[in-house]
Design a protein around this motif. Structure first.
Motif, mmCIF file in Angstrom:
data_model
loop_
_atom_site.group_PDB
_atom_site.id
_atom_site.type_symbol
_atom_site.label_atom_id
_atom_site.label_comp_id
_atom_site.label_asym_id
_atom_site.label_seq_id
_atom_site.Cartn_x
_atom_site.Cartn_y
_atom_site.Cartn_z
ATOM 1 N N LEU A 143 1.035 -1.104 -0.068
ATOM 2 C CA LEU A 143 -0.082 0.085 0.011
ATOM 3 C C LEU A 143 0.898 1.187 -0.047
ATOM 4 C CD1 LEU A 143 -2.458 -1.050 2.521
ATOM 5 C CD2 LEU A 143 -3.050 -1.120 0.203
ATOM 6 N N ALA A 144 1.952 1.381 0.693
ATOM 7 C CA ALA A 144 2.853 2.331 0.782
ATOM 8 C C ALA A 144 3.565 2.502 -0.609
ATOM 9 C CB ALA A 144 4.188 2.039 1.509
ATOM 10 N N GLY A 145 3.812 1.501 -1.574
ATOM 11 C CA GLY A 145 4.247 1.651 -2.787
ATOM 12 C C GLY A 145 2.981 2.314 -3.718
ATOM 13 N N LEU A 146 1.969 2.146 -3.356
ATOM 14 C CA LEU A 146 0.597 2.766 -4.143
ATOM 15 C C LEU A 146 0.815 4.067 -3.973
ATOM 16 C CD1 LEU A 146 -1.949 -0.216 -3.887
ATOM 17 C CD2 LEU A 146 -0.249 0.327 -5.536
ATOM 18 N N MET A 147 0.635 4.601 -2.434
ATOM 19 C CA MET A 147 0.568 5.758 -2.151
ATOM 20 C C MET A 147 1.760 6.542 -2.755
ATOM 21 S SD MET A 147 -1.799 7.026 -0.228
ATOM 22 C CE MET A 147 -1.191 8.435 0.780
ATOM 23 N N GLY A 148 2.975 6.016 -2.714
ATOM 24 C CA GLY A 148 4.117 6.913 -3.320
ATOM 25 C C GLY A 148 3.791 7.272 -4.858
ATOM 26 N N SER A 242 6.280 12.887 10.969
ATOM 27 C CA SER A 242 6.844 13.070 9.620
ATOM 28 C C SER A 242 5.749 12.691 8.524
ATOM 29 C CB SER A 242 8.105 11.971 9.561
ATOM 30 O OG SER A 242 7.765 10.905 9.707
ATOM 31 N N ARG A 243 6.198 12.906 7.521
ATOM 32 C CA ARG A 243 5.311 12.635 6.361
ATOM 33 C C ARG A 243 5.181 10.981 6.160
ATOM 34 N NH1 ARG A 243 8.625 13.169 0.706
ATOM 35 N NH2 ARG A 243 10.511 12.210 1.362
ATOM 36 N N PHE A 244 6.266 10.387 6.285
ATOM 37 C CA PHE A 244 6.121 8.924 6.599
ATOM 38 C C PHE A 244 5.157 8.336 7.701
ATOM 39 C CE2 PHE A 244 9.760 6.963 3.860
ATOM 40 C CZ PHE A 244 9.830 7.669 2.955
ATOM 41 N N GLY A 245 5.297 9.106 8.674
ATOM 42 C CA GLY A 245 4.501 8.752 10.039
ATOM 43 C C GLY A 245 3.230 8.703 9.696
ATOM 44 N N ARG A 246 2.771 10.122 9.037
ATOM 45 C CA ARG A 246 1.121 10.323 8.729
ATOM 46 C C ARG A 246 0.672 9.538 7.699
ATOM 47 N NH1 ARG A 246 1.739 15.898 6.866
ATOM 48 N NH2 ARG A 246 3.704 15.989 7.044
ATOM 49 N N ILE A 247 1.483 9.089 6.754
ATOM 50 C CA ILE A 247 0.945 8.056 6.014
ATOM 51 C C ILE A 247 0.930 6.758 6.183
ATOM 52 C CG2 ILE A 247 1.623 6.842 3.719
ATOM 53 C CD1 ILE A 247 3.091 9.615 2.739
ATOM 54 N N LEU A 248 1.791 6.254 7.043
ATOM 55 C CA LEU A 248 1.923 4.857 7.428
ATOM 56 C C LEU A 248 0.605 4.772 8.578
ATOM 57 C CD1 LEU A 248 5.528 4.234 7.640
ATOM 58 C CD2 LEU A 248 3.954 3.322 6.007
ATOM 59 N N ALA A 249 0.276 5.890 9.253
ATOM 60 C CA ALA A 249 -0.779 5.619 10.236
ATOM 61 C C ALA A 249 -2.063 5.243 9.483
ATOM 62 C CB ALA A 249 -0.879 6.977 10.790
ATOM 63 N N ILE A 250 -2.310 5.879 8.382
ATOM 64 C CA ILE A 250 -3.356 5.494 7.481
ATOM 65 C C ILE A 250 -3.375 3.989 7.042
ATOM 66 C CG2 ILE A 250 -4.740 6.314 5.464
ATOM 67 C CD1 ILE A 250 -3.455 8.878 5.972
ATOM 68 N N LEU A 251 -2.198 3.656 6.220
ATOM 69 C CA LEU A 251 -2.065 2.501 5.542
ATOM 70 C C LEU A 251 -2.235 1.390 6.785
ATOM 71 C CD1 LEU A 251 0.767 3.019 3.238
ATOM 72 C CD2 LEU A 251 -1.673 3.819 2.993
ATOM 73 N N ASP A 252 -1.611 1.322 7.917
ATOM 74 C CA ASP A 252 -1.573 0.692 9.048
ATOM 75 C C ASP A 252 -3.133 0.267 9.414
ATOM 76 O OD1 ASP A 252 -0.531 -1.188 11.056
ATOM 77 O OD2 ASP A 252 -0.876 0.519 12.357
ATOM 78 N N MET A 253 -3.743 1.388 9.764
ATOM 79 C CA MET A 253 -5.218 1.329 10.155
ATOM 80 C C MET A 253 -6.075 0.608 9.195
ATOM 81 S SD MET A 253 -6.390 4.750 12.104
ATOM 82 C CE MET A 253 -8.143 4.088 12.394
ATOM 83 N N LEU A 292 -6.837 11.040 -0.251
ATOM 84 C CA LEU A 292 -6.134 10.987 -1.430
ATOM 85 C C LEU A 292 -5.944 9.330 -1.164
ATOM 86 C CD1 LEU A 292 -3.122 11.745 -3.523
ATOM 87 C CD2 LEU A 292 -3.181 9.402 -2.505
ATOM 88 N N PHE A 293 -5.976 8.716 -0.190
ATOM 89 C CA PHE A 293 -6.019 7.035 -0.081
ATOM 90 C C PHE A 293 -7.240 6.580 0.018
ATOM 91 C CE2 PHE A 293 -6.601 3.405 2.689
ATOM 92 C CZ PHE A 293 -5.618 2.522 2.049
ATOM 93 N N ILE A 294 -8.309 6.911 0.315
ATOM 94 C CA ILE A 294 -9.462 6.693 0.257
ATOM 95 C C ILE A 294 -9.959 6.699 -1.116
ATOM 96 C CG2 ILE A 294 -11.934 6.885 0.931
ATOM 97 C CD1 ILE A 294 -10.883 8.064 3.595
ATOM 98 N N LYS A 295 -9.895 7.859 -1.804
ATOM 99 C CA LYS A 295 -10.366 7.999 -3.237
ATOM 100 C C LYS A 295 -9.782 6.905 -4.186
ATOM 101 C CE LYS A 295 -12.026 12.769 -3.293
ATOM 102 N NZ LYS A 295 -12.063 14.065 -4.052
#
Length: 357
Positions: A143-148, A242-253, A292-295
């Motif tokens: 999912l992180a690869g997709l977000m990037g 950090s931006r990584f921390g904010r993104i990973l919080a969403i993907l992890d959940m 962005l992730f949800i959409k």
């Protein structure tokens, strides 16, 4: 000739009119026989319908074929095995192989596992045996690869975000198994033990070559921080996460709630989206990254099979991506269409694996 929604296309159909991109350039020419790869590619573009020369022989009934892609499955299983070895080596013996990680992050694996809508459908469709923790970390990495990619980041930033996702929960291997797998509510003391896993993971990796990359290290340490300061371990607020921390919080959940766990059954992605959006509105999750992730993930869920609350199985055939809280239109095994935005008595219970379909 007949018009099909992109989500209704099947390998073997013949294109009746040129399929063009936003600039009017031909992507696929008239007369081309569609392959699975072509269809996956169209799902990642703002293209909603395609003219097909002949009708699908099973018109009115959604197809159950080709739910699993053998190449994807083989790549996933190989990476899972390698990641499990890396985890065990680091936790049990303090050994870390940068070369082994580099083999996992080979461009071929990266491109295969993080291939747009295909990636989302495959991690939902495959049956997963073995360690939930390793599967979860691999899912978050994918999912992180997709977000990037969705964010338009550089390849280097994408790679680093994937690595942070792959290791974000390694610290849980130092939490007692009986606590991690406990069914029912954790005691305050047990929850404190679980909360230490992000610090444990950070400390484990501090003795490796990854320690030189602060994006990765901060992402692993901060993936349970929340923008309003209610997270852990440091109770940071948005401007200091950090931006990584904010993104990973969403993907992890997302993956934690949408996957089967020992102590909880997987939930409908649309219930998960509602939870994520509530946390966005409450100021816990980053608005830009969360929306962005949800959409994008909504778009990627098109074509997946689901179990409905009325006991029927169906395939997602349409989602209005302009609305964050949009629900899908589902075509049942009988060929009937149910718009879950209008029929609120029926809900999606979960995404089905290929075996369950």
């Amino acid at each position: 000739m007949k018009v099909y929604a992109v989500e209704g296309l099947r390998a073997g159909m013949v294109v009746g009119r040129d399929i063009v991109d936003e600039q009017g350039n031909a992507l696929i020419s008239t007369g081309t026989t569609l392959t699975k790869e072509m269809i996956y590619g169209l799902l990642d573009r703002p293209i909603f319908s395609v003219y097909v020369e002949e009708e699908d022989p099973v018109v009115g009934v959604p197809s159950k074929e080709n739910l699993l892609d053998d190449d994807y499955l083989n790549c996933y299983e190989w990476v899972y095995q390698q990641l499990e070895v890396i985890f065990d080596g680091l936790v049990q013996r303090g050994e870390f192989s940068a070369n082994a990680l580099q083999r996992i992050m080979d461009e071929k694996n990266f491109n295969e596992l993080c291939d747009g809508a295909k990636a989302v459908s495959q991690i939902h469709n495959m049956r997963q045996e073995g360690s939930y923790l390793v599967h979860h970390c691999l899912h978050v990495g994918i999912l992180a690869g997709l977000m990037g990619r969705w964010l338009g980041w550089s390849v280097l930033d994408q790679y680093n975000l994937v690595i942070a996702g792959l290791f974000l929960d390694i610290g849980k291997m130092q939490v007692p198994k009986e606590v991690l797998e406990k069914q029912g509510k954790l005691t305050d003391e047990e929850f404190e033990q679980v909360k230490r896993h992000s610090q444990y993971g950070h400390d484990l990796l501090a003795g490796t070559t990854l320690n030189a990359n602060q994006d990765i290290m901060q992402g692993i340490l901060q993936h349970h921080e929340r923008c309003d300061g209610s997270g852990y371990p440091l109770h940071l607020k948005k401007e200091t996460i950090s931006r990584f921390g904010r993104i990973l919080a969403i993907l992890d959940m997302y993956d934690a709630m949408a996957s089967d766990r020992i102590f909880a059954k997987r939930r409908s992605p649309f219930d998960v989206f509602a939870t994520l959006y509530d946390d966005i509105l409450d100021g816990k999750l980053d608005t830009e990254y969360g929306v962005l992730f949800i959409k994008h993930l909504c778009h990627a869920l098109n074509g997946n099979w689901v179990r409905l609350s009325n006991g029927e199985k169906g395939q997602i055939v349409y989602l209005d991506e302009s609305r964050v809280r949009s629900l899908p239109v589902v075509q049942t095994e009988k060929g009937e269409f149910i718009d879950l935005n209008k029929n609120r008595d029926i809900k999606v219970e979960c995404i089905l694996t290929a075996n369950e379909v």
